[in-house]
Write an enzyme that holds these catalytic residues in place. Structure first.
Site, PDB file in Angstrom:
ATOM      1  N   LYS A 178       0.871  -1.173   0.000  1.00 39.36           N
ATOM      2  CA  LYS A 178       0.000   0.000   0.000  1.00 39.36           C
ATOM      3  C   LYS A 178       0.900   1.211   0.000  1.00 39.36           C
ATOM      4  O   LYS A 178       2.020   1.157   0.538  1.00 39.36           O
ATOM      5  CB  LYS A 178      -0.857   0.000   1.276  1.00 39.36           C
ATOM      6  CG  LYS A 178      -2.072   0.883   1.186  1.00 39.36           C
ATOM      7  CD  LYS A 178      -3.252   0.150   0.604  1.00 39.36           C
ATOM      8  CE  LYS A 178      -4.473   1.024   0.524  1.00 39.36           C
ATOM      9  NZ  LYS A 178      -5.638   0.287   0.007  1.00 39.36           N
TER      10      LYS A 178
ATOM     11  N   GLY B 232     -26.485   1.173   1.529  1.00 38.81           N
ATOM     12  CA  GLY B 232     -25.641   1.818   0.522  1.00 38.81           C
ATOM     13  C   GLY B 232     -26.025   1.389  -0.881  1.00 38.81           C
ATOM     14  O   GLY B 232     -25.929   0.219  -1.243  1.00 38.81           O
TER      15      GLY B 232
HETATM   16  P1  NAD Z   1     -19.962   4.488  -3.364  1.00 37.67           P
HETATM   17  O1  NAD Z   1     -19.434   5.755  -2.811  1.00 37.67           O
HETATM   18  O2  NAD Z   1     -20.302   4.411  -4.802  1.00 37.67           O
HETATM   19  O3  NAD Z   1     -21.265   4.026  -2.554  1.00 37.67           O
HETATM   20  C1  NAD Z   1     -21.394   4.138  -1.176  1.00 37.67           C
HETATM   21  C2  NAD Z   1     -22.847   4.571  -0.916  1.00 37.67           C
HETATM   22  O4  NAD Z   1     -23.083   4.512   0.479  1.00 37.67           O
HETATM   23  C3  NAD Z   1     -23.147   5.983  -1.373  1.00 37.67           C
HETATM   24  O5  NAD Z   1     -24.284   5.958  -2.220  1.00 37.67           O
HETATM   25  C4  NAD Z   1     -23.418   6.730  -0.067  1.00 37.67           C
HETATM   26  O6  NAD Z   1     -24.381   7.745  -0.204  1.00 37.67           O
HETATM   27  C5  NAD Z   1     -23.914   5.606   0.815  1.00 37.67           C
HETATM   28  N1  NAD Z   1     -23.814   5.841   2.239  1.00 37.67           N
HETATM   29  C6  NAD Z   1     -22.838   6.471   2.931  1.00 37.67           C
HETATM   30  N2  NAD Z   1     -23.141   6.478   4.240  1.00 37.67           N
HETATM   31  C7  NAD Z   1     -24.303   5.810   4.384  1.00 37.67           C
HETATM   32  C8  NAD Z   1     -25.119   5.477   5.500  1.00 37.67           C
HETATM   33  N3  NAD Z   1     -24.803   5.832   6.740  1.00 37.67           N
HETATM   34  N4  NAD Z   1     -26.274   4.793   5.264  1.00 37.67           N
HETATM   35  C9  NAD Z   1     -26.633   4.436   4.015  1.00 37.67           C
HETATM   36  N5  NAD Z   1     -25.891   4.724   2.928  1.00 37.67           N
HETATM   37  C10 NAD Z   1     -24.751   5.417   3.117  1.00 37.67           C
HETATM   38  O7  NAD Z   1     -18.884   3.384  -2.958  1.00 37.67           O
HETATM   39  P2  NAD Z   1     -18.752   1.908  -3.530  1.00 37.67           P
HETATM   40  O8  NAD Z   1     -17.695   1.889  -4.560  1.00 37.67           O
HETATM   41  O9  NAD Z   1     -20.112   1.365  -3.843  1.00 37.67           O
HETATM   42  O10 NAD Z   1     -18.146   1.151  -2.266  1.00 37.67           O
HETATM   43  C11 NAD Z   1     -18.982   0.748  -1.194  1.00 37.67           C
HETATM   44  C12 NAD Z   1     -18.142   0.037  -0.129  1.00 37.67           C
HETATM   45  O11 NAD Z   1     -17.490  -1.102  -0.715  1.00 37.67           O
HETATM   46  C13 NAD Z   1     -17.002   0.879   0.466  1.00 37.67           C
HETATM   47  O12 NAD Z   1     -16.815   0.488   1.815  1.00 37.67           O
HETATM   48  C14 NAD Z   1     -15.802   0.462  -0.358  1.00 37.67           C
HETATM   49  O13 NAD Z   1     -14.583   0.675   0.369  1.00 37.67           O
HETATM   50  C15 NAD Z   1     -16.075  -1.006  -0.532  1.00 37.67           C
HETATM   51  N6  NAD Z   1     -15.410  -1.606  -1.706  1.00 37.67           N
HETATM   52  C16 NAD Z   1     -15.696  -1.140  -2.954  1.00 37.67           C
HETATM   53  C17 NAD Z   1     -15.085  -1.729  -4.063  1.00 37.67           C
HETATM   54  C18 NAD Z   1     -15.405  -1.269  -5.457  1.00 37.67           C
HETATM   55  O14 NAD Z   1     -15.088  -1.995  -6.397  1.00 37.67           O
HETATM   56  N7  NAD Z   1     -16.023  -0.114  -5.645  1.00 37.67           N
HETATM   57  C19 NAD Z   1     -14.186  -2.794  -3.882  1.00 37.67           C
HETATM   58  C20 NAD Z   1     -13.921  -3.268  -2.594  1.00 37.67           C
HETATM   59  C21 NAD Z   1     -14.557  -2.656  -1.502  1.00 37.67           C
END
Ligand code: NAD
Length: 357
Positions: free
Chosen positions: A93, A190
């Site tokens: 990282k 989410g």
């Molecule tokens: P994103 O930002 O597109 O979506 C997150 C969503 O959560 C947003 O729509 C936001 O408004 C909502 N949110 C935030 N706080 C909230 C709450 N208290 N209650 C309800 N909704 C809430 O992010 P993402 O890419 O969809 O990632 C989601 C999670 O998955 C994160 O923890 C990220 O680290 C993890 N992750 C994502 C990926 C990826 O490929 N995008 C890969 C591994 C892990």
């Protein structure tokens, strides 16, 4: 060593080499280019299984020790995630210390790229918090050891969501003896990139959905696509559902939320779902099956690896399918060794690392 212990150790002047030895890091490089205001840390935890892969986090830290602590903790986490995902990758990282809203991006990310290049391919970077595909283009001007470029594998979230879907299926199989999600109710916190794609796949599989998002437009979009019921705020924790899929924030499995859960399974895409490890023990005590987060959401890193290896999108999705078998293997280890599933995931990673030795 726990994270708290680690940061306290660093603050009280604990020998950094002892910390590296106890956490198993191979190499940590402190990088500085004052002419462009760049300060960075490259942490290579392990290259036993292959080059160390993990994103660049651009963040403002209260102290340098906090930044080092984060780099050490996150790079070790990547070793475990990549090992369990069955990828020929080690864990690393990098951190850029500073204001991630800065406009001075080209100079900073090119400096970062030059230091990455100096490791000769032992470390490969990609996006993480505070960085974008455009920033990775700047890194790419200085080194080939970068993935997640806009014109290549692109948005990983469909692959991440598919892996989470497979983790949900494996959990259902373990509890109910079937992969079918027909008629099961899944609550999703989410409706962003991962949550939306997951909701669509679950809907196609016949599941009923309950969703929440602090952004009501995102929740409405998913409801329109899938017929999901929308609930507000923390009501998602007490939803009448069979499965809870956290796809927003970390730390949401904690002392306050666990007593509210009515589900039998927790399987989602969010990172660091357990506020503390003991919350994984508590889920187990209550008979709630937990698919460890870094196993369920490994589709993201699988997608990045696919870019490094020259895979097409289909092959990355197929590889994410294997998350089903991995989750089942972890449940087996947990059952046979009488340990919680989050610990079983670590054991599986350690087995793979030991075999590589
Ligand atoms: P994103 O930002 O597109 O979506 C997150 C969503 O959560 C947003 O729509 C936001 O408004 C909502 N949110 C935030 N706080 C909230 C709450 N208290 N209650 C309800 N909704 C809430 O992010 P993402 O890419 O969809 O990632 C989601 C999670 O998955 C994160 O923890 C990220 O680290 C993890 N992750 C994502 C990926 C990826 O490929 N995008 C890969 C591994 C892990």
């Amino acid at each position: 060593m726990g994270n708290h212990e680690l940061s306290t150790g660093l603050r009280t002047g604990m020998n950094l080499f002892d910390t590296l030895a106890s956490m198993g890091h191979e190499e940590v490089v402190m990088c500085s280019d004052p002419s462009v205001g760049y300060r960075g840390i490259l942490a290579v935890h392990s290259t036993k299984l292959g080059p160390a892969l993990g994103g660049t986090r651009f963040w403002h830290y209260a102290t340098d020790e906090d930044a080092i602590t984060d780099a050490l903790r996150l790079s070790r986490g990547m070793t475990y995630k990549n090992a369990v995902a069955g990828l020929p990758l080690g864990g690393g990282k990098s951190i850029i210390i500073g204001d991630n809203k800065t406009q001075n991006r080209e100079a900073i990310f090119r400096a970062h790229g030059r230091f990455i290049e100096s490791l000769g391919g032992r470390y490969i970077t990609a996006e993480d918090v505070g960085t974008s595909t455009k920033d990775m283009d700047y890194v790419h001007m200085e080194t080939a050891h970068v993935a997640g470029l806009a014109e290549k594998s692109g948005d990983p979230s469909p692959v991440t969501a598919h892996g989470v879907f497979r983790a949900v299926q494996a959990s259902a199989h373990c509890l109910w003896g079937t992969n079918s999600l027909e008629g099961k109710t899944v609550s999703i916190q989410g409706c962003g990139n991962v949550g939306r794609h997951l909701a669509e796949e679950l809907h196609e599989a016949g599941a009923k959905l309950i969703v929440s998002d602090i952004d009501s437009a995102k929740a409405s979009r998913v409801a329109k696509l899938t017929g999901a019921k929308i609930v507000e705020g923390d009501a998602i924790f007490e939803a009448e559902a069979d499965i809870f899929s956290p796809c927003a924030l970390g730390g949401i499995i904690n002392d306050t939320t666990i007593p509210k859960l009515k589900v039998k399974i927790v399987a989602g895409g969010a990172n660091n779902q357990l506020l503390e490890e003991r919350h994984g023990d508590e889920l187990q005590r209550r008979g709630i099956l937990y698919a460890p987060d870094y196993v369920a959401n490994a589709g993201g890193v699988i997608n990045v690896y696919g870019e490094v290896a020259g895979w097409d999108a289909r092959r990355a999705l197929d590889k994410a399918d294997d998350i089903y078998d991995t989750v089942l293997k972890i449940f087996d280890i947990a059952e046979s060794q009488h340990i919680p599933t989050y610990e079983a995931a670590d054991r599986l990673a350690e087995q793979r690392l030991a075999a590589a030795r």
